[in-house]
Design an enzyme around this catalytic site. Structure first.
Site, PDB file in Angstrom:
ATOM      1  N   LEU A   1       0.867  -1.199   0.000  1.00  0.00           N
ATOM      2  CA  LEU A   1       0.000   0.000   0.000  1.00  0.00           C
ATOM      3  C   LEU A   1       0.890   1.232   0.000  1.00  0.00           C
ATOM      4  CD1 LEU A   1      -2.466  -1.103   2.851  1.00  0.00           C
ATOM      5  CD2 LEU A   1      -3.060  -0.921   0.428  1.00  0.00           C
ATOM      6  N   HIS A   2       0.676   2.122  -0.940  1.00  0.00           N
ATOM      7  CA  HIS A   2       1.494   3.345  -0.937  1.00  0.00           C
ATOM      8  C   HIS A   2       0.787   4.550  -1.537  1.00  0.00           C
ATOM      9  CE1 HIS A   2       2.004   2.153  -5.122  1.00  0.00           C
ATOM     10  NE2 HIS A   2       2.401   3.382  -5.359  1.00  0.00           N
TER      11      HIS A   2
END
Ligand code: UD1
Length: 367
Positions: free
Chosen positions: A211-212
């Protein structure tokens, strides 16, 4: 330059992690051409070894000859710095083609500089649209596609999008997916690593998380909800989470890390390890674009924590499913099971790089 040396001079500009994987497909195909001089310039948008340096060895491509060391900053400053530093390089090299990849800030920076210098630009991975104007990548995609002379589309939906935006058919080539070229080439090397086993994980027995996106990690309320979802998943099976530096920094906010429960946080992993971990996972939870494509190709169930995707074939034909960023939605989707099937998407066949080179150097057409 072509007239003097007899060589076609191609200059690729890359800047961020996913660019390198796409570049690798083109660089490999270009390597087989004695009539092409391929120069690679790195803007330096990504600079940590885990986000950049480690990739070139893994991908078996030469490291860039120039690094402009742009680094991190606001969108405007990062994009402007890339433009300022690229301009003299493109002017000096004067390539026959400037190749730009994907949708990061370095992509749009390079396209703008090149067209203003009167250089021809080709966009690898053209025509993707999330239609979500809050995503920085969406601005980059739209602008780059409309600047480029030649657009290399990975899927049929991308061609339909570009045509609907008024881009002439003769500027578009349906070459396939370069990300999948690299996956196919390096899959045996990745599998040989036994990464899951090395990390004490059972084959097919864990959840892999990446997740970014700013939309997921920059808002503390959303990130808190995601941490709770991951902790919930970790109650039933191991969860491994190689965290992007942006995410890692956000997780350091007070009161967040402990919400991750039994989740195993790792530093970003190199390309081959990531590919190996993906193929051995029971389920992947992500907001990355490339991971949606890789899981579809491999038939690994994928939950994409986003309200939309610019890669719709991964949902309509692949193993991808969009999910809201709430613990309830994520836990329900994970326990309902996501379709696991291997789909052969048209021209995701390991030959996209070869088609790109045929278009650039031989004037081939792929409609
Ligand atoms: C960029 C791309 C995104 C892509 C992602 C892949 C844009 C607008 N976004 O997002 O589309 O999916 O790369 O990773 O171009 N940082 C480091 N070390 C690095 C690089 C970044 O610590 O080597 C940290 C810095 O704190 C930086 C933050 O990560 O401020 C964000 O980096 P940036 O390049 O601005 O965007 P990404 O989130 O990486």
């Amino acid at each position: 330059m072509t007239a003097v040396t007899g060589l076609t001079r191609v200059l690729s500009v890359v800047g961020a992690r996913p660019n390198f994987v796409k570049l690798a497909a083109v660089a490999h195909a270009l390597r087989r051409r004695a009539d092409v001089d391929h120069i690679v310039v790195h803007t330096g948008q990504h600079y940590d070894s885990a986000m950049s340096g480690s990739f070139f060895g893994d991908l078996d491509i030469a490291p860039p000859t120039t690094n402009l060391e742009v680094g991190s900053d606001t969108h405007a400053k990062q994009t402007a710095a890339a433009m300022q530093r690229l301009e003299p390089v493109l002017e000096r090299v004067a390539p026959d083609w400037v190749l730009v990849y994907g949708d990061v800030n370095s992509t749009v920076a390079a396209a703008l500089v090149a067209v203003k210098l009167g250089l021809k630009v080709a966009h690898v991975e053209a025509g993707l649209r999330s239609r979500d104007r809050t995503m920085p990548e969406e601005h980059n995609r739209v602008v780059t596609d409309h600047l480029a002379d030649l657009l290399f589309a990975p899927s049929r939906d991308a061609i339909i999008t570009l045509r609907a935006e008024g881009i002439a058919a003769d500027r578009i080539a349906f070459v396939g997916n370069v990300m999948i070229d690299t996956l196919i080439r390096l899959r045996p090397a990745a599998r040989a690593l036994g990464t899951a086993r090395r990390l004490g994980l059972d084959e097919g027995g864990y959840v892999l998380v990446t997740l970014h996106r700013p939309g997921n990690v920059d808002d503390p309320d959303v990130l808190r909800a995601l941490c709770e979802a991951l902790a919930g998943l970790a109650r039933t099976r191991p969860v491994v989470f190689p965290a992007h530096p942006r995410t890692r920094a956000r997780l350091e906010a007070p009161g967040l890390a402990h919400r991750l429960g039994g989740v195993r946080l790792l530093d970003p992993v190199p390309y081959l390890e990531m590919l190996d971990l993906t193929e051995s996972a029971a389920l992947v939870l992500t907001d990355s674009g490339g991971v949606q494509e890789e899981t579809t190709f491999l038939g690994i169930p994928c939950l994409t924590v986003r309200p939309n995707t610019e890669r719709p074939v991964t949902v309509t034909e692949g193993s991808n499913q969009l999910v809201n960023a709430t613990p309830e939605a994520i836990l329900a989707a994970a326990s309902n099971g996501v379709r696991r099937h291997v789909t052969q998407i048209e021209r995701w066949d390991g030959r996209a790089g070869e088609r790109i080179v045929a278009v650039l150097c031989d004037g081939a057409r792929f409609a």
